[in-house]
Design an enzyme around this catalytic site. Sequence first.
Site, PDB file in Angstrom:
ATOM      1  N   SER A   1      27.983  12.296 -87.991  1.00  0.00           N
ATOM      2  CA  SER A   1      29.440  12.237 -88.024  1.00  0.00           C
ATOM      3  C   SER A   1      29.901  11.530 -89.282  1.00  0.00           C
ATOM      4  CB  SER A   1      29.903  11.449 -86.798  1.00  0.00           C
ATOM      5  OG  SER A   1      31.238  11.045 -86.942  1.00  0.00           O
TER       6      SER A   1
ATOM      7  N   ASP B   1      40.920   2.678 -86.286  1.00  0.00           N
ATOM      8  CA  ASP B   1      41.306   3.873 -87.063  1.00  0.00           C
ATOM      9  C   ASP B   1      41.345   3.544 -88.559  1.00  0.00           C
ATOM     10  OD1 ASP B   1      41.516   5.826 -85.170  1.00  0.00           O
ATOM     11  OD2 ASP B   1      43.702   5.728 -84.972  1.00  0.00           O
TER      12      ASP B   1
ATOM     13  N   LYS C   1      24.993   6.642 -84.633  1.00  0.00           N
ATOM     14  CA  LYS C   1      24.859   7.757 -85.589  1.00  0.00           C
ATOM     15  C   LYS C   1      24.132   7.293 -86.857  1.00  0.00           C
ATOM     16  CE  LYS C   1      26.662  11.049 -83.202  1.00  0.00           C
ATOM     17  NZ  LYS C   1      25.761  12.027 -82.600  1.00  0.00           N
TER      18      LYS C   1
ATOM     19  N   ASP D   1      21.008  20.810 -70.950  1.00  0.00           N
ATOM     20  CA  ASP D   1      22.241  20.044 -70.726  1.00  0.00           C
ATOM     21  C   ASP D   1      22.168  19.426 -69.336  1.00  0.00           C
ATOM     22  OD1 ASP D   1      25.282  20.640 -72.310  1.00  0.00           O
ATOM     23  OD2 ASP D   1      25.138  19.305 -70.584  1.00  0.00           O
TER      24      ASP D   1
ATOM     25  N   TYR E   1      29.187   3.384 -81.118  1.00  0.00           N
ATOM     26  CA  TYR E   1      28.974   4.825 -81.311  1.00  0.00           C
ATOM     27  C   TYR E   1      28.579   5.110 -82.771  1.00  0.00           C
ATOM     28  CZ  TYR E   1      30.408   9.517 -82.667  1.00  0.00           C
ATOM     29  OH  TYR E   1      30.450  10.764 -83.233  1.00  0.00           O
TER      30      TYR E   1
ATOM     31  N   THR F   1      31.817   9.372 -89.233  1.00  0.00           N
ATOM     32  CA  THR F   1      31.987   7.975 -88.816  1.00  0.00           C
ATOM     33  C   THR F   1      30.999   7.070 -89.569  1.00  0.00           C
ATOM     34  OG1 THR F   1      32.338   6.584 -86.859  1.00  0.00           O
ATOM     35  CG2 THR F   1      30.400   7.973 -86.803  1.00  0.00           C
TER      36      THR F   1
ATOM     37  N   TYR G   1      29.662  15.714 -89.431  1.00  0.00           N
ATOM     38  CA  TYR G   1      30.880  16.462 -89.128  1.00  0.00           C
ATOM     39  C   TYR G   1      32.102  15.612 -89.431  1.00  0.00           C
ATOM     40  CZ  TYR G   1      27.616  18.382 -85.587  1.00  0.00           C
ATOM     41  OH  TYR G   1      26.547  18.886 -84.914  1.00  0.00           O
ATOM     42  N   PHE G   2      33.145  16.290 -89.892  1.00  0.00           N
ATOM     43  CA  PHE G   2      34.439  15.628 -89.976  1.00  0.00           C
ATOM     44  C   PHE G   2      35.137  15.846 -88.619  1.00  0.00           C
ATOM     45  CE2 PHE G   2      34.592  13.517 -94.034  1.00  0.00           C
ATOM     46  CZ  PHE G   2      33.296  13.792 -94.415  1.00  0.00           C
TER      47      PHE G   2
HETATM   48  C1  UD1 Z   1      37.139  10.041 -83.673  1.00  0.00           C
HETATM   49  C2  UD1 Z   1      36.133   8.963 -83.899  1.00  0.00           C
HETATM   50  C3  UD1 Z   1      34.988   9.516 -84.686  1.00  0.00           C
HETATM   51  C4  UD1 Z   1      34.340  10.641 -83.908  1.00  0.00           C
HETATM   52  C5  UD1 Z   1      35.382  11.696 -83.621  1.00  0.00           C
HETATM   53  C6  UD1 Z   1      34.759  12.679 -82.652  1.00  0.00           C
HETATM   54  C7  UD1 Z   1      37.499   6.899 -83.982  1.00  0.00           C
HETATM   55  C8  UD1 Z   1      37.906   5.753 -84.815  1.00  0.00           C
HETATM   56  N1  UD1 Z   1      36.749   7.836 -84.592  1.00  0.00           N
HETATM   57  O1  UD1 Z   1      37.655  10.415 -84.929  1.00  0.00           O
HETATM   58  O2  UD1 Z   1      34.034   8.526 -84.903  1.00  0.00           O
HETATM   59  O3  UD1 Z   1      33.276  11.182 -84.632  1.00  0.00           O
HETATM   60  O4  UD1 Z   1      36.537  11.123 -82.989  1.00  0.00           O
HETATM   61  O5  UD1 Z   1      35.614  13.731 -82.426  1.00  0.00           O
HETATM   62  O6  UD1 Z   1      37.831   6.963 -82.834  1.00  0.00           O
HETATM   63  N2  UD1 Z   1      45.844  10.199 -83.005  1.00  0.00           N
HETATM   64  C9  UD1 Z   1      47.128   9.916 -82.584  1.00  0.00           C
HETATM   65  N3  UD1 Z   1      47.412   9.998 -81.252  1.00  0.00           N
HETATM   66  C10 UD1 Z   1      46.478  10.358 -80.322  1.00  0.00           C
HETATM   67  C11 UD1 Z   1      45.153  10.662 -80.756  1.00  0.00           C
HETATM   68  C12 UD1 Z   1      44.878  10.556 -82.114  1.00  0.00           C
HETATM   69  O7  UD1 Z   1      48.004   9.590 -83.377  1.00  0.00           O
HETATM   70  O8  UD1 Z   1      46.799  10.395 -79.121  1.00  0.00           O
HETATM   71  C13 UD1 Z   1      45.527  10.128 -84.445  1.00  0.00           C
HETATM   72  C14 UD1 Z   1      44.490   9.067 -84.775  1.00  0.00           C
HETATM   73  O9  UD1 Z   1      45.102   7.834 -85.042  1.00  0.00           O
HETATM   74  C15 UD1 Z   1      43.828   9.683 -86.009  1.00  0.00           C
HETATM   75  C16 UD1 Z   1      43.971  11.201 -85.811  1.00  0.00           C
HETATM   76  O10 UD1 Z   1      44.964  11.357 -84.819  1.00  0.00           O
HETATM   77  O11 UD1 Z   1      44.564   9.340 -87.151  1.00  0.00           O
HETATM   78  C17 UD1 Z   1      42.683  11.834 -85.336  1.00  0.00           C
HETATM   79  O12 UD1 Z   1      42.217  11.100 -84.203  1.00  0.00           O
HETATM   80  P1  UD1 Z   1      40.958  11.603 -83.334  1.00  0.00           P
HETATM   81  O13 UD1 Z   1      41.133  13.019 -82.992  1.00  0.00           O
HETATM   82  O14 UD1 Z   1      40.769  10.604 -82.245  1.00  0.00           O
HETATM   83  O15 UD1 Z   1      39.742  11.550 -84.355  1.00  0.00           O
HETATM   84  P2  UD1 Z   1      39.189  10.314 -85.224  1.00  0.00           P
HETATM   85  O16 UD1 Z   1      39.726   9.039 -84.774  1.00  0.00           O
HETATM   86  O17 UD1 Z   1      39.370  10.656 -86.658  1.00  0.00           O
END
Ligand code: UD1
Length: 344
Positions: A129, A300, A157, A36, A153, A131, A181-182
């Site tokens: 991911s 999103d 991947k 790391d 990003y 993604t 990963y989800f």
């Molecule tokens: C994101 C990345 C994904 C990545 C993952 C790593 C995007 C589009 N995708 O996933 O590629 O592998 O992180 O961990 O960025 N949300 C809010 N308010 C906030 C933060 C998030 O409403 O302040 C919502 C988002 O709109 C989303 C959900 O929470 O619907 C999850 O968001 P987040 O934790 O950022 O993950 P992803 O966007 O799914």
Amino acid sequence: MNTEKKHILVTGGAGYIGSHTVVALIEKGYTPIIIDDFRNSNKDVILRLEKITNSEIIYFNVACQDTFRLKGVFSQFPIEGIIHFAADKAVGESMEKPLMYFDNNFGSLISMLELAKEFEVKSFVFSSSCTVYGDPKQIPVNEQSPVSYNSPYGFTKKVSEEMIEQFVKSCPIVKATLLRYFNPVGAHESGTIGEEPDGKPNNLLPFITQTAAGVRDELTVFGKDYDTPDGTCIRDYIHVVDLAEAHVAALEMSDSNEVNPKVFNVGTGKGTSVLEMIKAFEKITGKELPYKFGPRRDGDIKEIFANTDKVNKELKWTSRKTIEEAISSSWTFEQYIRELRKEA
Ligand code: UD1
């Protein structure tokens, strides 16, 4: 697989998923070796890992692209597997600095594959991911669902997966597993390792816990008019401890990996909305979370969750921990970090 003293190189082993995987490896009798450069992680994590596992952690403060120094590590230890986590992972940042993402994510992967080839490493597990599914037309997504990308990003991947596919054709001794990963959430039960974002969190649960801890004024829910039951986005939140165990399973399976590389979705198979996450957090902690609705966040997608049939059957892995356990452990970890920063 007899795990007695098997050495596994874990790049990014001080990071969020990496550190939990180090714990899982030690619990299964492996000797992890952490690589790391601590650019996105905290050196304290090494001490915390030593406490959790009650063992000495071998680590090297070195970048993955520094093949000269890494050859020294490979000469010192008989490395039998590589779990390659080290990568930049913020979608927004990748849009601003695509070249940095290409340099680090591709450069690190190429170095690791070179070393795997030179030192005849048998197993290679790669952090991919969900993604790579872009904005899926059909959910749940399975491993055959179409792949695409909507950020630099995501591009790294998708292309990294393809690079590994091409590489193993020329070097079949290396059995590779690609784990998609989800949404990783939660923390170790000790509450001393977890997701520790530098500055303002991008991800939902760290933003929630920081808001509840008073570090942020309020959470903004990005969008309330999606075509979902409550209007907010749906994701498949997977407990990081379960996710860590999937890496150990992948390592053990790679021994008999006739399809090369193998690809697996690592999720729970269940979707949870942003509002459901907020409600669950409030119920578990008894704290009211200040939040407001804001506009949709660029990039999103409305909804994604995993079809987990393949990973359940072939990797004999299934998620065990609940979203409540993830939320509760993240909250414990947030409080631990706040105390630590107060003392510092
Ligand atoms: C994101 C990345 C994904 C990545 C993952 C790593 C995007 C589009 N995708 O996933 O590629 O592998 O992180 O961990 O960025 N949300 C809010 N308010 C906030 C933060 C998030 O409403 O302040 C919502 C988002 O709109 C989303 C959900 O929470 O619907 C999850 O968001 P987040 O934790 O950022 O993950 P992803 O966007 O799914």
